[in-house]
Write an enzyme that holds these catalytic residues in place. Structure first.
Site, PDB file in Angstrom:
ATOM      1  N   CYS A  82      23.052  -7.110   9.229  1.00  0.00           N
ATOM      2  CA  CYS A  82      23.049  -6.619  10.611  1.00  0.00           C
ATOM      3  C   CYS A  82      22.482  -5.207  10.720  1.00  0.00           C
ATOM      4  O   CYS A  82      22.080  -4.778  11.795  1.00  0.00           O
ATOM      5  CB  CYS A  82      24.452  -6.690  11.207  1.00  0.00           C
ATOM      6  SG  CYS A  82      25.657  -5.581  10.457  1.00  0.00           S
ATOM      7  N   CYS A 163      23.812  -4.003  13.857  1.00  0.00           N
ATOM      8  CA  CYS A 163      24.741  -2.892  13.690  1.00  0.00           C
ATOM      9  C   CYS A 163      24.017  -1.714  13.048  1.00  0.00           C
ATOM     10  O   CYS A 163      22.894  -1.870  12.557  1.00  0.00           O
ATOM     11  CB  CYS A 163      25.918  -3.322  12.813  1.00  0.00           C
ATOM     12  SG  CYS A 163      25.441  -3.688  11.108  1.00  0.00           S
TER      13      CYS A 163
END
Ligand code: AVW
Length: 248
Positions: A82, A163
């Site tokens: 991510c 992320c």
């Protein structure tokens, strides 16, 4: 004759389905799951191909919904890290090259992005075949065509599950490097999670002066979309393509 033409397989304004679409999907699936990312070996390529086909076969090519792709998406959820994601808008080849050099990933490094990369597909109501003559164009025919909706669903999931630092390569040779109507503008930027940092790179064609910059109005617009969502924003401009790839 005109009426026949408009109601026939020729009536759309976009390229028709890629010849051998099914075989390409199957070949790419085996290549990805067995060679490129052996950690995804457990994926069932036959099932994935079937789910892809049944998403759009026999259906009105202008009536795609996210729901149509639900089963396919569930079978092949992205497993890429991510915190290593690279987004792009009008800079696909550059983004691919950049990601490869830096060990980062674009959507085309996920299974479904890899399967559909550069392909076209659409069906025809009442027919078990793909229309290889023409498919709906986003601008001239309909926005809810199966290809566009596919990339939107995939892009939304790719962005919302990102992320850390997310990078985006924008084309600094355009007057408006940030295009609110692009998938990056409509789907990805507005779906980044709070606390993510978006690193914008404005890269322009070598040998030409840049046309947009971090302080230009299009990037300001992007900045305001992000600040509403508490996404942190970093921007670097005036990067010539060659220099960017060599130095970054
Ligand atoms: P664009 P967007 N293969 O250059 O911001 C074929 O203006 O709209 O960039 N077609 C594709 C592919 C692909 N691999 N990917 C997207 N498309 C379609 C996905 C799609 O309909 C990535 F994560 C798109 O609107 C980028 O961050 C158009 O081609 C972002 O979406 C390219 O338009 C790029 O979409």
């Amino acid at each position: 004759i005109y009426k026949w033409y408009r109601s026939g397989l020729n009536r759309w304004h976009g390229p028709g389905s890629t010849p051998d679409f099914q075989d390409i999907i199957e070949d790419r699936c085996y290549n990805y799951t067995q060679r490129i990312r052996p950690d995804s070996r457990s994926r069932n390529c036959q099932e994935i191909k079937q789910a892809f086909m049944s998403a759009f076969i026999s259906k009105d090519p202008c009536k795609a919904t996210k729901e149509d792709y639900r089963r396919l998406i569930d079978l092949a959820d992205p497993t890429v890290p991510c915190n290593k994601r690279v987004l792009w808008s009008k800079t696909k080849e550059l983004a691919r090259e950049y990601a490869k050099l830096r060990g980062l990933v674009t959507l085309e490094d996920t299974l479904l992005g890899f399967l559909a990369d550069r392909l076209h597909w659409c069906g025809e109501p009442g027919s078990p075949d793909l229309n290889t003559w023409s498919c709906p164009d986003w601008e001239k025919d309909c926005r809810t065509n199966y290809r566009s909706v596919f990339w939107e669903v995939l892009s939304e999931r790719f962005a919302e599950s990102a992320c850390g630092t997310v990078q985006v390569l924008l084309n600094g040779s355009l007057e408006n490097a940030f295009d609110e109507m692009s998938i990056f503008g409509r789907v990805e930027a507005p779906n980044l999670k709070p606390m993510v940092t978006l690193q914008v790179w404005l890269v322009h064609d070598p040998g030409k002066p840049p046309r947009d910059s971090c302080s230009g109005s299009s990037i300001k617009k992007l900045k305001s979309i992000l600040s509403e969502r508490n996404v942190r924003f970093i921007c670097r401009d005036n990067l010539s393509r060659d220099l960017f790839l060599r130095s970054s």
